[in-house]
Motif scaffolding. Structure first.
Motif, PDB file in Angstrom:
ATOM      1  N   ARG A 173       3.772  42.408  21.711  1.00  0.00           N
ATOM      2  CA  ARG A 173       3.233  41.616  20.323  1.00  0.00           C
ATOM      3  C   ARG A 173       1.720  41.427  20.270  1.00  0.00           C
ATOM      4  O   ARG A 173       1.113  41.404  19.323  1.00  0.00           O
ATOM      5  N   GLU A 174       0.872  41.276  21.231  1.00  0.00           N
ATOM      6  CA  GLU A 174      -0.574  40.885  21.294  1.00  0.00           C
ATOM      7  C   GLU A 174      -1.311  41.896  20.682  1.00  0.00           C
ATOM      8  O   GLU A 174      -2.057  41.863  20.009  1.00  0.00           O
ATOM      9  N   GLU A 175      -0.906  43.167  20.953  1.00  0.00           N
ATOM     10  CA  GLU A 175      -1.537  44.430  20.373  1.00  0.00           C
ATOM     11  C   GLU A 175      -1.236  44.459  18.873  1.00  0.00           C
ATOM     12  O   GLU A 175      -2.079  44.862  18.161  1.00  0.00           O
TER      13      GLU A 175
ATOM     14  N   ASP B 162     -10.810  31.696  19.913  1.00  0.00           N
ATOM     15  CA  ASP B 162      -9.852  32.710  19.576  1.00  0.00           C
ATOM     16  C   ASP B 162      -9.032  32.374  18.257  1.00  0.00           C
ATOM     17  O   ASP B 162      -8.613  33.272  17.491  1.00  0.00           O
TER      18      ASP B 162
ATOM     19  N   ARG C  74       1.593  34.164  13.916  1.00  0.00           N
ATOM     20  CA  ARG C  74       0.396  33.595  14.448  1.00  0.00           C
ATOM     21  C   ARG C  74      -0.719  33.743  13.605  1.00  0.00           C
ATOM     22  O   ARG C  74      -1.468  32.665  13.627  1.00  0.00           O
TER      23      ARG C  74
ATOM     24  N   TYR D 291      -0.758  42.215  16.946  1.00  0.00           N
ATOM     25  CA  TYR D 291      -1.160  40.879  16.359  1.00  0.00           C
ATOM     26  C   TYR D 291      -2.819  41.150  16.136  1.00  0.00           C
ATOM     27  O   TYR D 291      -3.264  40.996  15.142  1.00  0.00           O
ATOM     28  N   ARG D 292      -3.440  41.735  17.313  1.00  0.00           N
ATOM     29  CA  ARG D 292      -4.705  42.186  17.215  1.00  0.00           C
ATOM     30  C   ARG D 292      -5.074  43.130  16.014  1.00  0.00           C
ATOM     31  O   ARG D 292      -6.126  43.294  15.250  1.00  0.00           O
TER      32      ARG D 292
ATOM     33  N   SER E 142      -9.989  29.183  23.999  1.00  0.00           N
ATOM     34  CA  SER E 142      -8.516  29.129  23.195  1.00  0.00           C
ATOM     35  C   SER E 142      -8.867  28.808  21.654  1.00  0.00           C
ATOM     36  O   SER E 142      -8.333  29.559  20.606  1.00  0.00           O
TER      37      SER E 142
ATOM     38  N   ALA F  99       3.634  38.349  15.255  1.00  0.00           N
ATOM     39  CA  ALA F  99       2.153  38.598  14.642  1.00  0.00           C
ATOM     40  C   ALA F  99       1.693  37.946  13.580  1.00  0.00           C
ATOM     41  O   ALA F  99       0.943  37.001  13.435  1.00  0.00           O
TER      42      ALA F  99
END
Length: 227
Positions: free
Chosen positions: A16-18, A159, A60, A20-21, A156, A57
């Motif tokens: 999921r990080e990708e 970001d 966030r 989100y980005r 953190s 995502a």
């Protein structure tokens, strides 16, 4: 919702990080405009992932102030909001000041040279009116102290809050006004090299304050879309 033209941007095997980005970058770069409705199905098709990482995502991004959601009604890209941007600027400036204070006496000649190199790339990108390259070089310049501080809390917080400013920074670095940052960066380097903690911290704060005119020109938060 018109999404960016490329499809299958994120491999199904990626986490999921990708996702989100990818959505975050599309918002910051303006491919997904302020106030634009976000449709889960279209985002799923664009990214090539399941609905779960897309929803995670978006959650966030809402927490970070880039997305606004009304459950069961709409999800939109957050409108430009001068109050939220000023708050993000204050937090971001404070974190960069802290990073410089914690890192300064540990900065090596190699790291100072890395700051000079990044600033040279920054100046060149501004001269070429290459906003993406200017932002990348500016990030690289400030990241030297953030990395040297070895403070995960600073990383953190940055970001979380830095992306809120990115839409404004794109305007700034696309204008002549962004070019004053080159000289400010040079002053920061000189003060770091001289071991002047208070002076370097003040110079970093002044550098981030150059966003203030654009933040003041931004509108307050817009109204939610009508049903």
């Amino acid at each position: 919702m018109p999404v960016p033209g490329r499809r299958g941007l994120v491999s199904r095997s990626l986490l999921r990080e990708e996702a989100y980005r990818a959505i975050r970058d599309a918002i910051v770069e303006g491919a997904l405009a302020p106030g634009e409705r976000l449709n889960d199905a279209e985002l799923v098709e664009w990214l090539g992932v399941s609905r779960t990482p897309v929803r995670e995502a978006l959650g966030r991004l809402e927490h970070n102030g880039l997305v606004r959601t009304k459950p069961g009604r709409y999800t939109i890209v957050s409108p430009l909001d001068s109050r939220a941007e000023r708050a993000a600027q204050s937090v971001t400036a404070a974190m960069h000041q802290l990073a410089v204070r914690e890192a300064l006496f540990d900065l090596t000649a190699v790291e100072l040279d890395a700051m000079r190199t990044a600033n040279a790339r920054f100046a060149h990108a501004l001269a070429e009116e290459d906003v993406d390259a200017a932002l990348a070089a500016d990030d690289a310049f400030h990241d030297v102290a953030v990395t040297a501080s070895a403070n995960p809390a600073v990383r953190s917080v940055l970001d979380q809050f830095t992306p809120v400013l990115r839409r404004v920074e794109r305007l700034r670095f696309g204008s002549l006004g962004g070019r004053e940052s080159v000289a400010q960066h040079e002053r920061i380097i000189a003060l770091c090299e001289a071991g002047d903690v208070d002076g370097a911290a003040a110079a970093v704060h002044a550098n981030w304050q150059t966003l203030a005119p654009l933040l003041d020109a931004a509108p307050p938060a817009g109204e939610p879309p009508r049903e």
